[in-house]
Design a protein around this motif. Structure first.
Motif, short mmCIF file in Angstrom:
data_model
loop_
_atom_site.label_atom_id
_atom_site.label_comp_id
_atom_site.label_asym_id
_atom_site.label_seq_id
_atom_site.Cartn_x
_atom_site.Cartn_y
_atom_site.Cartn_z
N GLU A 210 0.85 -1.19 0.00
CA GLU A 210 0.00 0.00 0.00
C GLU A 210 0.88 1.24 0.00
O GLU A 210 1.96 1.24 0.61
CB GLU A 210 -0.90 0.05 1.24
N THR A 211 0.43 2.25 -0.71
CA THR A 211 1.12 3.55 -0.69
C THR A 211 0.08 4.64 -0.54
O THR A 211 -1.12 4.41 -0.72
CB THR A 211 1.91 3.78 -1.99
N THR A 212 0.54 5.83 -0.18
CA THR A 212 -0.36 6.97 -0.14
C THR A 212 -0.70 7.41 -1.57
O THR A 212 -0.10 6.94 -2.54
CB THR A 212 0.30 8.15 0.58
N ARG A 213 -1.65 8.29 -1.70
CA ARG A 213 -2.01 8.82 -3.02
C ARG A 213 -0.80 9.49 -3.68
O ARG A 213 -0.70 9.52 -4.90
CB ARG A 213 -3.17 9.82 -2.89
N GLU A 214 0.11 10.00 -2.86
CA GLU A 214 1.30 10.65 -3.39
C GLU A 214 2.40 9.66 -3.75
O GLU A 214 3.42 10.03 -4.32
CB GLU A 214 1.85 11.65 -2.36
N GLY A 215 2.21 8.37 -3.41
CA GLY A 215 3.18 7.36 -3.80
C GLY A 215 4.14 6.93 -2.72
O GLY A 215 5.06 6.16 -2.98
N ALA A 216 3.96 7.39 -1.48
CA ALA A 216 4.85 7.00 -0.38
C ALA A 216 4.40 5.66 0.20
O ALA A 216 3.22 5.42 0.41
CB ALA A 216 4.84 8.07 0.72
N TRP A 217 5.37 4.79 0.47
CA TRP A 217 5.09 3.44 0.98
C TRP A 217 4.50 3.50 2.37
O TRP A 217 4.94 4.28 3.22
CB TRP A 217 6.40 2.66 0.99
N THR A 218 3.48 2.66 2.62
CA THR A 218 2.92 2.56 3.96
C THR A 218 2.94 1.14 4.51
O THR A 218 2.91 0.94 5.72
CB THR A 218 1.47 3.07 4.00
N GLY A 219 2.98 0.12 3.64
CA GLY A 219 3.01 -1.24 4.16
C GLY A 219 3.09 -2.28 3.06
O GLY A 219 2.73 -2.02 1.91
N THR A 220 3.58 -3.47 3.43
CA THR A 220 3.71 -4.60 2.51
C THR A 220 3.21 -5.87 3.20
O THR A 220 3.42 -6.04 4.41
CB THR A 220 5.17 -4.80 2.08
N GLN A 221 2.56 -6.74 2.44
CA GLN A 221 2.10 -8.03 2.94
C GLN A 221 2.51 -9.12 1.95
O GLN A 221 2.56 -8.87 0.74
CB GLN A 221 0.58 -8.08 3.12
N LEU A 222 2.79 -10.30 2.46
CA LEU A 222 3.02 -11.44 1.58
C LEU A 222 1.72 -11.77 0.88
O LEU A 222 0.65 -11.80 1.50
CB LEU A 222 3.51 -12.64 2.38
N ALA A 223 1.78 -12.01 -0.43
CA ALA A 223 0.59 -12.39 -1.18
C ALA A 223 0.14 -13.77 -0.73
O ALA A 223 0.95 -14.69 -0.63
CB ALA A 223 0.87 -12.36 -2.67
N GLN A 224 -1.13 -13.92 -0.45
CA GLN A 224 -1.67 -15.20 -0.01
C GLN A 224 -1.91 -16.11 -1.21
O GLN A 224 -2.03 -15.65 -2.35
CB GLN A 224 -2.96 -14.99 0.76
N ALA A 225 -1.99 -17.40 -0.95
CA ALA A 225 -2.24 -18.38 -2.02
C ALA A 225 -3.52 -18.02 -2.76
O ALA A 225 -4.56 -17.79 -2.14
CB ALA A 225 -2.33 -19.78 -1.42
N GLY A 226 -3.42 -17.93 -4.07
CA GLY A 226 -4.58 -17.61 -4.90
C GLY A 226 -4.90 -16.13 -5.01
O GLY A 226 -5.79 -15.73 -5.75
N GLU A 227 -4.17 -15.30 -4.27
CA GLU A 227 -4.45 -13.86 -4.30
C GLU A 227 -3.97 -13.22 -5.59
O GLU A 227 -4.54 -12.24 -6.07
CB GLU A 227 -3.77 -13.18 -3.10
#
Length: 305
Positions: A210-227
């Motif tokens: 996820e990033t802000t509307r301006e493009g700054a990083w806010t978080g990362t998650q491992l993609a789940q199976a089938g996602e």
């Protein structure tokens, strides 16, 4: 990575140093931003035994392998000054070349299913001609260097305002601009990787971010199976591999990551399209440990020490 202690310079202002010509000195405001943001890397990129310059006692860094968020001359000098042993790193010229946004645009151009064109523009008249063309959501104009949402501006199709034109002219004095349609992003992806001096690319597991509307990083998650659709996953992996090979050809070795996303189609329909490569970050990334070491074992990657 393993549990061996390392000394770190978390120079999250590296793009500013790469953009500068001549001696670089960050502003106090920028130093405050870096100090705030680097805390998010403690316990993730930075291991429990590591030493961070500017936070920990610098005497503890003496004799340790030295790493930097980006191994710029200023970062390497800081490591050497406290007696750390900076690991091998690409030259400043290589760092500038591969972190410049036109480099990513060049790598992206031949990728399959690229959902729109990125235009690298060097002259004001060409920028104005491009911006005059109609697109549904306007244009996104990016400077040669930028990170965390900096160095970019959304400009409506047509004639730029006086303030927008002044920003464009100032930006062109720093290097070429990359212009692309502004799109409505529906899902963001990121992949971290490591390319060694032989050109071998080690790629992370799939992640969403996820990033802000301006493009700054806010978080990362491992993609789940089938996602992640199999086709998207294959194309993202191909994009990372292409980026790694291009980085190696340019003389870069070390950590890197790419950003990518799905977005609503420019024709106004309900379908979404994959932009397989938005940016290349030839440095460490905020999600490095999560992406490259999802088991949390902090395993070593050849070339880091």
């Amino acid at each position: 990575m393993n549990d061996t202690a390392r000394a770190w310079v978390l120079n999250l202002d590296a793009e500013h140093e790469l953009e500068a010509r001549g001696r670089y000195q960050p502003t106090q405001h920028l130093l405050e931003i870096v100090a705030r943001e680097r805390k998010r890397l403690l316990g993730s990129l930075v291991g429990p035994q590591d030493v961070v310059l500017g936070i920990d006692d610098p005497e503890r860094a003496r004799g340790l392998p030295g790493l930097a968020w980006s191994p710029t001359p200023r970062a390497l000098a800081q490591l050497a000054a406290v007696g750390a042993r900076p690991v091998a790193a690409p030259s400043l010229e290589v760092l500038r070349a591969v972190n410049a946004r036109p480099f990513a645009a060049q790598v992206r151009a031949p990728l399959q299913r690229a959902s729109f064109e990125k235009h690298v523009v060097l002259a004001l008249e060409d920028v104005l001609a491009r911006l005059a063309r109609p697109v549904p959501e306007g244009w996104l104009v990016r400077r040669t260097f930028g990170a965390a949402g900096r160095g970019r501006r959304r400009i409506a199709a047509g004639k730029p305002s006086q303030a927008e034109r002044a920003w464009i002219e100032a930006s062109l004095r720093l290097g070429p601009l990359v212009i692309e349609p502004w799109v409505q992003v529906t899902r963001e992806y990121t992949r971290s990787a490591f390319v060694d001096a032989r050109g071998t690319v080690t790629i992370s597991v799939p992640c969403t971010q996820e990033t802000t509307r301006e493009g700054a990083w806010t978080g990362t998650q491992l993609a789940q199976a089938g996602e992640l659709a199999h086709e998207d996953d294959s194309e993202l992996e191909a994009a990372v591999e292409a980026a790694g090979k291009a980085l190696a050809r340019a003389g870069y070795f070390g950590p890197f990551g790419i950003d990518a996303y799905r977005h609503r189609a420019l024709d106004g329909s309900a379908r979404t399209c994959l932009n397989p490569l938005s940016e290349i970050n030839a440095r460490f990334t905020m999600d490095w440990k999560l992406a490259m070491n999802p088991s949390g074992k902090y395993e070593r990657l050849d070339g880091l020490t």
